[in-house]
Design a protein around this motif. Sequence first.
Motif, mmCIF file in Angstrom:
data_model
loop_
_atom_site.group_PDB
_atom_site.id
_atom_site.type_symbol
_atom_site.label_atom_id
_atom_site.label_comp_id
_atom_site.label_asym_id
_atom_site.label_seq_id
_atom_site.Cartn_x
_atom_site.Cartn_y
_atom_site.Cartn_z
ATOM 1 N N GLY A 186 0.815 -1.209 0.000
ATOM 2 C CA GLY A 186 0.000 0.000 0.000
ATOM 3 C C GLY A 186 0.848 1.257 0.000
ATOM 4 N N LEU A 187 1.927 1.250 0.771
ATOM 5 C CA LEU A 187 2.809 2.419 0.784
ATOM 6 C C LEU A 187 3.460 2.619 -0.579
ATOM 7 C CD1 LEU A 187 4.495 2.083 4.278
ATOM 8 C CD2 LEU A 187 2.765 3.693 3.575
ATOM 9 N N PHE A 188 3.791 1.506 -1.278
ATOM 10 C CA PHE A 188 4.355 1.624 -2.627
ATOM 11 C C PHE A 188 3.359 2.303 -3.560
ATOM 12 C CE2 PHE A 188 7.567 -2.115 -2.450
ATOM 13 C CZ PHE A 188 8.410 -1.316 -1.707
ATOM 14 N N ILE A 189 2.068 1.962 -3.415
ATOM 15 C CA ILE A 189 1.065 2.599 -4.274
ATOM 16 C C ILE A 189 0.988 4.088 -3.949
ATOM 17 C CG2 ILE A 189 -1.407 2.727 -4.712
ATOM 18 C CD1 ILE A 189 -1.494 -0.276 -4.598
ATOM 19 N N LEU A 190 1.048 4.434 -2.647
ATOM 20 C CA LEU A 190 1.061 5.851 -2.275
ATOM 21 C C LEU A 190 2.266 6.568 -2.867
ATOM 22 C CD1 LEU A 190 0.049 6.376 1.435
ATOM 23 C CD2 LEU A 190 -1.110 7.114 -0.618
ATOM 24 N N LEU A 191 3.395 5.858 -3.005
ATOM 25 C CA LEU A 191 4.606 6.448 -3.575
ATOM 26 C C LEU A 191 4.582 6.404 -5.098
ATOM 27 C CD1 LEU A 191 7.187 4.985 -1.080
ATOM 28 C CD2 LEU A 191 6.815 7.382 -1.519
ATOM 29 N N GLU A 192 3.444 6.085 -5.689
ATOM 30 C CA GLU A 192 3.267 6.069 -7.142
ATOM 31 C C GLU A 192 4.221 5.100 -7.820
ATOM 32 O OE1 GLU A 192 2.406 9.980 -8.923
ATOM 33 O OE2 GLU A 192 2.599 10.695 -6.873
ATOM 34 N N ALA A 193 4.390 3.918 -7.223
ATOM 35 C CA ALA A 193 5.148 2.848 -7.852
ATOM 36 C C ALA A 193 4.250 1.611 -7.902
ATOM 37 C CB ALA A 193 6.430 2.561 -7.076
ATOM 38 N N ALA B 154 7.639 16.866 -4.444
ATOM 39 C CA ALA B 154 8.512 16.106 -5.339
ATOM 40 C C ALA B 154 8.045 16.345 -6.759
ATOM 41 C CB ALA B 154 8.449 14.630 -5.004
ATOM 42 N N PRO B 155 8.966 16.227 -7.721
ATOM 43 C CA PRO B 155 8.554 16.329 -9.124
ATOM 44 C C PRO B 155 7.597 15.206 -9.489
ATOM 45 C CG PRO B 155 10.956 16.340 -8.901
ATOM 46 C CD PRO B 155 10.401 16.004 -7.571
ATOM 47 N N PHE C 170 12.981 7.311 -1.335
ATOM 48 C CA PHE C 170 14.017 8.238 -1.820
ATOM 49 C C PHE C 170 13.881 8.447 -3.325
ATOM 50 C CE2 PHE C 170 16.688 7.298 2.024
ATOM 51 C CZ PHE C 170 16.662 8.599 2.479
ATOM 52 N N TRP C 171 13.570 7.345 -4.058
ATOM 53 C CA TRP C 171 13.383 7.483 -5.510
ATOM 54 C C TRP C 171 12.255 8.464 -5.798
ATOM 55 C CZ3 TRP C 171 8.681 5.894 -7.665
ATOM 56 C CH2 TRP C 171 8.594 6.087 -9.044
ATOM 57 N N ARG C 172 11.126 8.334 -5.081
ATOM 58 C CA ARG C 172 9.956 9.155 -5.373
ATOM 59 C C ARG C 172 10.228 10.631 -5.094
ATOM 60 N NH1 ARG C 172 7.268 11.862 -7.184
ATOM 61 N NH2 ARG C 172 5.031 12.281 -7.107
ATOM 62 N N TYR C 173 10.918 10.918 -3.972
ATOM 63 C CA TYR C 173 11.047 12.316 -3.570
ATOM 64 C C TYR C 173 12.277 12.989 -4.148
ATOM 65 C CZ TYR C 173 7.180 12.029 -0.370
ATOM 66 O OH TYR C 173 5.925 11.903 0.142
ATOM 67 N N LEU C 174 13.351 12.257 -4.415
ATOM 68 C CA LEU C 174 14.600 12.910 -4.819
ATOM 69 C C LEU C 174 14.877 12.805 -6.309
ATOM 70 C CD1 LEU C 174 16.905 12.035 -1.799
ATOM 71 C CD2 LEU C 174 15.435 14.006 -2.160
ATOM 72 N N SER C 175 14.525 11.673 -6.965
ATOM 73 C CA SER C 175 14.823 11.591 -8.402
ATOM 74 C C SER C 175 13.797 10.727 -9.116
ATOM 75 C CB SER C 175 16.227 11.050 -8.631
ATOM 76 O OG SER C 175 16.298 9.717 -8.197
ATOM 77 N N PRO C 176 12.529 11.153 -9.173
ATOM 78 C CA PRO C 176 11.522 10.298 -9.811
ATOM 79 C C PRO C 176 11.688 10.194 -11.322
ATOM 80 C CG PRO C 176 10.588 12.397 -9.213
ATOM 81 C CD PRO C 176 11.953 12.374 -8.626
ATOM 82 N N THR D 103 14.421 9.322 -12.876
ATOM 83 C CA THR D 103 15.295 8.200 -13.212
ATOM 84 C C THR D 103 14.632 6.889 -12.783
ATOM 85 O OG1 THR D 103 16.409 8.208 -11.099
ATOM 86 C CG2 THR D 103 17.302 9.648 -12.795
ATOM 87 N N VAL D 104 15.281 5.764 -13.150
ATOM 88 C CA VAL D 104 14.715 4.464 -12.755
ATOM 89 C C VAL D 104 15.572 3.784 -11.694
ATOM 90 C CG1 VAL D 104 13.602 4.078 -14.961
ATOM 91 C CG2 VAL D 104 15.922 3.276 -14.618
ATOM 92 N N ASN D 105 16.653 4.448 -11.246
ATOM 93 C CA ASN D 105 17.640 3.744 -10.418
ATOM 94 C C ASN D 105 17.055 3.224 -9.108
ATOM 95 O OD1 ASN D 105 19.230 4.572 -12.437
ATOM 96 N ND2 ASN D 105 20.455 6.016 -11.253
ATOM 97 N N GLY D 106 16.253 4.029 -8.432
ATOM 98 C CA GLY D 106 15.721 3.608 -7.146
ATOM 99 C C GLY D 106 14.839 2.379 -7.274
ATOM 100 N N LYS D 107 13.945 2.405 -8.273
ATOM 101 C CA LYS D 107 13.074 1.246 -8.485
ATOM 102 C C LYS D 107 13.887 0.029 -8.865
ATOM 103 C CE LYS D 107 9.740 3.088 -11.205
ATOM 104 N NZ LYS D 107 8.450 3.113 -11.900
ATOM 105 N N MET D 108 14.951 0.254 -9.663
ATOM 106 C CA MET D 108 15.787 -0.861 -10.096
ATOM 107 C C MET D 108 16.425 -1.550 -8.898
ATOM 108 S SD MET D 108 16.118 -1.981 -12.978
ATOM 109 C CE MET D 108 16.282 -1.128 -14.490
ATOM 110 N N PHE D 109 16.960 -0.748 -7.963
ATOM 111 C CA PHE D 109 17.562 -1.338 -6.753
ATOM 112 C C PHE D 109 16.520 -2.127 -5.978
ATOM 113 C CE2 PHE D 109 21.895 -0.548 -5.617
ATOM 114 C CZ PHE D 109 22.310 0.349 -6.571
ATOM 115 N N ALA D 110 15.309 -1.576 -5.881
ATOM 116 C CA ALA D 110 14.261 -2.282 -5.141
ATOM 117 C C ALA D 110 13.980 -3.637 -5.790
ATOM 118 C CB ALA D 110 13.002 -1.432 -5.087
ATOM 119 N N ILE D 111 13.977 -3.682 -7.140
ATOM 120 C CA ILE D 111 13.692 -4.949 -7.820
ATOM 121 C C ILE D 111 14.811 -5.955 -7.561
ATOM 122 C CG2 ILE D 111 13.514 -5.979 -10.102
ATOM 123 C CD1 ILE D 111 11.900 -3.538 -10.907
#
Lengths: 164, 102
Positions: free
Chosen positions: A44-51, A119-120, B49-55, B57-65
């Motif tokens: 759920g938190l991931f969805i909130l973070l738009e992932a 955030a952007p 951190f990916w969402r707030y600092l560099s959305p 790019t894909v690096n943060g999500k990649m590390f999570a995967i």
Amino acid sequence: MTVTTIIFAVMAIFTLGGGLGVVASRNLFHAALYLVLSLFGIAGLFILLEAPFLAAVQVLVYVGAIAVLITITIMVTRRLMGPVESLNRQWPVAAVAAALVMATLGFVLVNQFSGISTAPDVPADGLTLLGAAFVDPAGFLLPFEVASVLLLAALIGAIVVARD
Amino acid sequence: MIPLHWYLLVAAGLFSLGLYGVLSRRNAVAILMSIELMLTSVNLNLVAFWRYLSPETVNGKMFAIFVFAVAAAEAAVGLALIISIYRNRQTVIAEDINILKW
């Protein structure tokens, strides 16, 4: 208090309450169910973070595979799950250590990262970018292949170790 | 939006709970479950951190995967080891598994 805040609070309570249940319940099977609750909270938190893709992977891999594997292992090794003492003798030290880690992390994180609340926007084709980066030789092609080899090794290793 | 450090505090709390579980539980399966909690809390940090600092790019999500992949491999091998030990020693209590101790 916006809707997002309420959803965040509910998911955070799921996550942390589930985590507390995992470490505190004496019955291992209950602990596994609390683990599932906690992992759903993270999704759920991931969805909130738009992932949303990561949320789906979280549910598929953690809840779908790992939690089921853990449940099966608990059932196979169930004989010792009666009123056995579930904590070892050093648990007070462990609690102090965990509290110290929490205090340090909390202090540092709040000091360093409080105040970031905007955030952007996320790119609309984020999933396409992710897939392209996986097969891009200048991107993550090599780590992707290494992860594949790791999974193959884990697959074969698990079969060899668990076979009688 | 939710401030970044709220996510970080949730992740830190979950990591500390996992740490306490790893250090204090006797059952090897419970220790593995606590390790899963720690891995997934790190994932929450990475995605926040990916969402707030560099959305962009894909690096943060990649590390999570990649953390997902490693967690899956770790759970498979760890649980296979536990089943194998249970078959040989009829116990999954970490303190009783002292074959390598002398």
